[in-house]
Design a protein around this motif. Structure first.
Motif, mmCIF file in Angstrom:
data_model
loop_
_atom_site.group_PDB
_atom_site.id
_atom_site.type_symbol
_atom_site.label_atom_id
_atom_site.label_comp_id
_atom_site.label_asym_id
_atom_site.label_seq_id
_atom_site.Cartn_x
_atom_site.Cartn_y
_atom_site.Cartn_z
ATOM 1 N N PRO A 32 0.647 -1.242 -0.063
ATOM 2 C CA PRO A 32 0.026 -0.219 0.027
ATOM 3 C C PRO A 32 0.864 1.146 -0.052
ATOM 4 O O PRO A 32 2.006 1.541 0.673
ATOM 5 N N GLY A 33 0.538 2.077 -0.799
ATOM 6 C CA GLY A 33 1.286 3.358 -1.067
ATOM 7 C C GLY A 33 2.359 3.391 -2.161
ATOM 8 O O GLY A 33 2.835 4.583 -2.566
ATOM 9 N N PRO A 85 3.873 2.181 -11.689
ATOM 10 C CA PRO A 85 4.613 2.795 -12.935
ATOM 11 C C PRO A 85 3.631 3.518 -13.830
ATOM 12 O O PRO A 85 2.513 3.372 -14.009
ATOM 13 N N PHE A 86 4.374 4.729 -14.190
ATOM 14 C CA PHE A 86 3.477 5.764 -15.178
ATOM 15 C C PHE A 86 2.982 5.044 -16.310
ATOM 16 O O PHE A 86 3.502 3.935 -16.749
ATOM 17 N N GLU A 87 1.779 5.449 -16.837
ATOM 18 C CA GLU A 87 1.332 4.789 -17.997
ATOM 19 C C GLU A 87 2.458 4.715 -19.398
ATOM 20 O O GLU A 87 2.251 3.815 -20.010
ATOM 21 N N HIS A 88 3.390 5.579 -19.504
ATOM 22 C CA HIS A 88 4.381 5.640 -20.421
ATOM 23 C C HIS A 88 5.031 4.630 -20.167
ATOM 24 O O HIS A 88 5.732 4.056 -20.997
ATOM 25 N N ARG A 124 -4.134 9.668 -8.179
ATOM 26 C CA ARG A 124 -3.990 11.042 -7.704
ATOM 27 C C ARG A 124 -3.485 11.891 -8.615
ATOM 28 O O ARG A 124 -2.552 11.769 -9.488
ATOM 29 N N ARG A 125 -4.247 13.057 -8.864
ATOM 30 C CA ARG A 125 -4.025 13.951 -9.760
ATOM 31 C C ARG A 125 -2.623 14.735 -10.000
ATOM 32 O O ARG A 125 -2.075 14.893 -8.915
ATOM 33 N N VAL A 157 -1.118 2.309 -5.056
ATOM 34 C CA VAL A 157 -1.669 0.962 -4.416
ATOM 35 C C VAL A 157 -2.422 1.346 -3.167
ATOM 36 O O VAL A 157 -2.073 2.066 -2.289
ATOM 37 N N MET A 158 -3.641 0.752 -3.325
ATOM 38 C CA MET A 158 -4.483 1.145 -1.892
ATOM 39 C C MET A 158 -4.270 0.215 -0.940
ATOM 40 O O MET A 158 -4.357 -1.246 -1.396
#
Length: 246
Positions: free
Chosen positions: A34-35, A39-42, A71-72, A78-79
């Motif tokens: 959690p936390g 990885p970013f989409e790209h 998160r914007r 991960v929750m």
């Protein structure tokens, strides 16, 4: 649709499933706790040699299942698994966890037969000297601590608890299967995690926790007192009401 289009659609579908399975496996195994930032989409698109649209669909699906949050401007994280229960219902913790789609286990960390003290009077409604079984265990969702259970069982009401193997069966489950109850009382409050609780729940000291305390009786005889401590983001309580006549 020609054969080439069908092959492309099938390949896209199988790649989507592969990415989804890989990410879920990392989360459920605890490799990504959690936390942890996904990885970013790209980055995922580069790793799997696919379009960002495919990755976006996977992440959207994971958000829908409650495994990750977006998160914007920060990314996806991960929750901690979150459950909910009815305020007036006695829940089986193992069922709570499996309902989240996670593997359940528990560890019994302390067991002691002892006499009730003055401090116990307000918890289990027994006089000093009454025989008690004092238990502490930690319940897990996947690899992550889910809640701490601290329980007192009256050995006057449930003498067979002395011989129960609570290393194999959780105390709450064992009691619900064997001892009928007629009355229960819930107390719900918030508290900051002390050092011992923080260590057991793998959270930082002073983190907010949700605490549910419950007493149960059978025909007026005290059976058990239990304190369940959850990380605040891992559990929520739900109550339903009907209009009253007043």
């Amino acid at each position: 649709m020609d054969d080439a289009d069908q092959r492309h659609k099938a390949a896209s579908g199988s790649l989507h499933q592969r990415i989804l399975s890989d990410v879920k496996d990392k989360i459920l195994s605890g490799e990504w706790p959690p936390g942890h930032r996904i990885p970013f989409e790209h980055e995922l698109a580069s790793t799997y040699a696919c379009s960002r649209m495919t990755v976006n669909k996977v992440l959207t699906q994971l958000v829908g299942t409650g495994l990750i949050e977006r998160r914007r401007k920060a990314g996806s994280f991960v929750m901690r698994p979150q459950s909910q229960s009815a305020v007036l219902k006695i829940q089986d913790i193992g069922r709570e966890v499996t309902a989240l789609g996670l593997a359940y286990r528990f560890d019994l960390s302390a067991r002691q037969e002892r006499a009730a003290t003055e401090r116990d009077i307000g918890r289990i409604d027994l006089g000093p000297g009454a025989p008690l079984l004092d238990l502490t265990c930690c319940h897990f969702a996947g690899s992550q601590p889910f809640c701490i259970e601290e329980r007192l069982i009256s050995l006057n009401a449930v003498p067979e608890a002395v011989d129960a193997d609570f290393a194999l069966s959780p105390p709450g489950t064992w009691l619900m299967q064997r001892v009928p109850w007629t009355n229960a009382e819930h107390t719900i409050r918030a508290a900051a995690a002390g050092k011992a609780v923080a260590a057991m729940l793998a959270i930082t000291e002073r983190s907010p926790c949700l605490i549910i305390e419950r007493k149960t009786w059978s025909a007026g005889q005290p059976i058990t007192f239990v304190r369940l401590t959850y990380p605040s983001e891992a559990h929520q309580l739900v109550a339903r009401f009907e209009p009253s006549d007043t």
